[in-house]
Design a protein around this motif. Structure first.
Motif, PDB file in Angstrom:
ATOM      1  N   ILE A 401     -36.690  19.961  -1.619  1.00  0.00           N
ATOM      2  CA  ILE A 401     -37.208  18.728  -2.090  1.00  0.00           C
ATOM      3  C   ILE A 401     -36.429  17.801  -3.106  1.00  0.00           C
ATOM      4  N   ASN A 402     -35.390  18.247  -3.577  1.00  0.00           N
ATOM      5  CA  ASN A 402     -34.505  17.500  -4.277  1.00  0.00           C
ATOM      6  C   ASN A 402     -33.711  16.569  -3.429  1.00  0.00           C
ATOM      7  N   ILE A 403     -33.717  16.751  -2.285  1.00  0.00           N
ATOM      8  CA  ILE A 403     -33.232  15.663  -1.322  1.00  0.00           C
ATOM      9  C   ILE A 403     -33.605  14.634  -1.516  1.00  0.00           C
ATOM     10  N   LEU A 404     -34.999  14.237  -1.936  1.00  0.00           N
ATOM     11  CA  LEU A 404     -35.811  13.019  -2.082  1.00  0.00           C
ATOM     12  C   LEU A 404     -34.893  12.293  -3.136  1.00  0.00           C
ATOM     13  N   PHE A 405     -34.411  13.139  -4.244  1.00  0.00           N
ATOM     14  CA  PHE A 405     -33.562  12.546  -5.390  1.00  0.00           C
ATOM     15  C   PHE A 405     -32.142  11.970  -4.931  1.00  0.00           C
ATOM     16  N   SER A 406     -31.654  12.579  -4.120  1.00  0.00           N
ATOM     17  CA  SER A 406     -30.397  12.290  -3.565  1.00  0.00           C
ATOM     18  C   SER A 406     -30.385  11.042  -2.749  1.00  0.00           C
TER      19      SER A 406
END
Length: 455
Positions: A401-406
């Protein structure tokens, strides 16, 4: 740590009652602050300038004073310090440019295009100062609220934007009182509570991504999360910002390039396919119309290049206010130079009109605008700020879900590099402040420790 709460150990110089008061009242101050972020086109702009588009101009100083009256000290916040130092350096450089301009260029005149340069300087210099206060306020306030409370604030803002956008599809013009921008025709492009569709795209993208992230992080219902993502994507495509839609695809591809697995690829395809369809069916025809006249293309490209070309002549920047003296003479020559490079005659009529009336002068996006105002110091501080964001993102535990920050970071970078100005865009600080909250780095000082415990 989905149900984590913050227990604050009392310091000898902060009374227990004061800590209890901050704990109980912080959520209301967070509501006031973040809800204000989504209103960036208020009619107050007509009286006090662009900086008055957002109520944060008024609320941020009062919240800062309230916090300091209770905390009795300045909390060290690195990102806020960057912006504060930047505001000081840029203001001093602009004052120097003002002195040089009045003494040697305008022969003692304080006016350009009927604008009183010192007033314009003060207004422009206030942006970074208010940015510093905003980051500081939220960083401190986030100490005293839970992630669940923060999720609710962001969700309610997203819900309001979504409902407003769906209603806006069926009305001819933006709702009076929320918008100060004058609309002369109905082109059915949504702008939500912002002055233009391109700004609406980035506002909505940030709130949608953060809400989806926290829903996953807090392990909320997957079905509603999927519905929310579908509705959000639909609204983003309905806004129809040309650059925004293109940068959505580019940001998604860049954010997943190092995290490819079956789940990520499927989710990316589900997201990208409808966006690509809209690009070919709607965005490409709109771009062809723009390119046919070369008016918008010429203006955006030339003003963007002229901002960086100004570094050669004005390494400390053209200054707040005084840029009206130095920037317009760079625009047409830059356009002619670029035209000779690409071998295509570009239309300069729009720029010539702006130069004649003294309106809408400046680069049409945030990064080149900062470079135009503040020169090399702007590049230095933009580098430091971006570096800080990347470092903090890398400190998060590795999760899909850290893809959302990227995605948010890439999208913000492209938007402000090419198509969106930085004025009153306080919402762009929410992703990094949420990351700081997730990393639990919230010590007031060595005497006050904040411990995260499970309920």
């Amino acid at each position: 740590m989905a149900n984590a709460t913050l227990n604050i150990i009392q310091a000898n110089y902060i009374k227990e009652g004061t800590l209890n008061k901050l704990t109980s009242q912080s959520i209301y101050l967070v509501y006031i602050t973040i809800v204000g972020f989504i209103f960036v086109d208020l009619p107050l702009e007509q009286y006090f300038g662009t900086i008055a588009r957002c109520p944060n101009l008024i609320t941020a100083p009062f919240i800062f004073i309230y916090l300091q009256a209770n905390l009795k000290q300045i909390v060290p916040v690195k990102l806020a310090k960057y912006y504060f130092n930047y505001s000081i350096i840029s203001t001093v450089a602009s004052l120097l440019m003002l002195f040089i301009t009045v003494a040697f260029v305008t022969q003692g005149s304080w006016y350009v295009y009927a604008e009183f340069m010192p007033v314009k300087l003060v207004k422009a210099a206030a942006y970074n100062f208010v940015n510093a206060l905003t980051i500081y306020n939220l960083y401190v306030l986030f100490k005293f609220i839970t992630l669940e409370q923060l999720y609710k604030v962001l969700f309610y803002c997203l819900a309001f934007l979504t409902i407003y956008g769906l209603v806006e599809m069926f009305i001819d013009y933006p709702i009076p009182g929320i918008h100060g921008t004058i609309v002369t025709d109905d082109n059915k492009r949504l702008q939500l509570t912002t002055p233009e569709p391109v700004t609406a795209t980035i506002v909505y993208s940030i709130f949608l991504s953060l809400v989806l992230y926290l829903r996953s992080y807090l392990k909320k219902g997957a079905f509603f999360t999927i519905i929310l993502a579908i509705v959000g994507l639909f609204l983003l495509l309905a806004i129809g910002s040309k650059g925004g839609v293109i940068f959505l695809v580019l940001s998604i591809l860049l954010s997943i390039r190092k995290k490819l697995n079956f789940k990520v690829v499927i989710l990316a395809l589900i997201t990208i396919v409808p966006i690509v369809y809209v690009i070919f069916e709607t965005i490409v025809p709109m771009l062809l119309v723009d390119i046919e006249g070369f008016t918008s293309f010429s203006t955006r490209t030339s003003t963007w290049l002229a901002a960086f070309a100004g570094l050669i002549y004005y390494p400390i920047g053209q200054g707040f206010g005084t840029y009206l003296v130095y920037y317009p003479p760079l625009m047409i020559p830059t356009c002619k130079w670029f035209s000779s490079v690409i071998g295509i005659p570009l239309n300069t009529s729009e720029m010539e009109y702006y130069i004649q009336i003294g309106k809408y002068l400046g680069a049409k996006s945030g990064v080149p605008n900062e470079v135009m105002f503040n020169g090399i110091p702007a590049l230095v501080y933009l580098y430091l700020i971006c570096k800080y964001h990347v470092q903090r993102l890398k400190q998060l535990p590795k999760r899909t879900i850290n893809i959302l920050f990227s995605f948010i970071y890439y999208f913000i970078f492209f938007e402000f590099l090419f198509i969106v100005t930085l004025e009153t865009t306080y919402y762009i600080f929410l992703p990094i402040l949420l990351i700081d909250r997730l990393l639990n780095e919230y010590p007031l000082d060595s005497k006050v420790k904040i411990i995260e415990t499970e309920n």
